[in-house]
Design a protein around this motif. Structure first.
Motif: not given
Length: 251
Positions: A116-122
């Motif tokens: 989820n972090a990768r989806f949101n931030l990247v």
């Protein structure tokens, strides 16, 4: 857009009930006790919010809920979708918000969930702007039960949506993780801090809740210290390393 999938806002009780059931299934709660009951969703829509639903043919495959915030902002309360539908749902939320004159959208997520972090931030290019300790207090759903509910707030600039560049993980080790490997690194110039999260916190929490909680506290300490120094979360590598960038630092 995935072939055969349509996304639209829903307003009637029947479709909102289906969305409530979908959230129950995702968070593993009884449908009699959904995390977002249909009557609450109906009230949010009536107050000017939006419930977007993604349909694969006639089958509900994802949904999201957003409300208006102060000034030129919006807030995404919840989103859950099958693989490949998260980005179309977020684009639909963005179009709705921009149509109302909003400039930013915020939401929270569990910072230990690396995908989820990768989806949101990247993929979206949002920025982690606030670390919230045990935000919801104890949670009893089938996904979060037994853990503390830390959340990372992200802010999405709706005027410049898109992917963020990634900084290479390097620098001196600051702390070790519960598995004994490096947890946090810092570059010599003090522009970046990197922090690692477990490969799959949901599986780890189910297998070893005590170890999962040690990870929670370890990552929390890194984020709180970094945010106090003016860092913000700007990236996530494929192997689970956050990039925290000091505000005003160049690439």
């Amino acid at each position: 857009m995935t072939a055969g999938v349509t996304i639209r806002t829903v307003h009637d009780v029947a479709r909102l009930t289906a969305v409530a059931d979908h959230f129950s299934d995702v968070w593993r709660t009884p449908r009699t006790a959904p995390p977002y009951p249909a009557e609450v969703l109906h009230s949010l829509v009536h107050a000017g919010g939006a419930v977007h639903a993604a349909y694969d043919g006639r089958r509900l495959a994802g949904a999201s809920v957003a409300v208006l915030g102060p000034g030129h902002s919006t807030y995404s309360l919840v989103a859950a979708a099958e693989q490949g539908l998260g980005h179309p749902l977020k684009r639909a939320q963005r179009a709705w918000a921009v149509g109302l004159g909003a400039r930013t959208m915020r939401w929270t997520f569990d910072p230990l969930v690396g995908r989820n972090a990768r989806f949101n931030l990247v993929k979206l290019g949002a920025v982690g702007t606030e670390y919230l300790v045990d935000f919801y207090g104890p949670m009893s759903d089938g996904v979060n039960d037994g853990d503390e509910s830390d959340r990372l707030t992200v802010t999405w600039d709706l005027g410049v949506p898109g992917a963020s560049p990634e900084a290479e993980v390097r620098g001196a080790v600051l702390r070790s993780a519960p598995d004994g490997a490096p947890l946090a690194r810092r570059d010599p110039a003090g522009r970046y801090v990197w922090c690692r999260v477990p490969e799959d916190i949901v599986k780890l929490r189910a297998a070893d809740p005590a170890l999962a909680l040690r990870w929670r506290h370890a990552v929390r300490d890194v984020f709180l210290d970094a945010f106090t120094e003016g860092f913000r979360a700007t990236g996530m590598s494929r192997d689970g390393w956050y990039t925290l960038t000091r505000e005003g630092a160049g690439a």
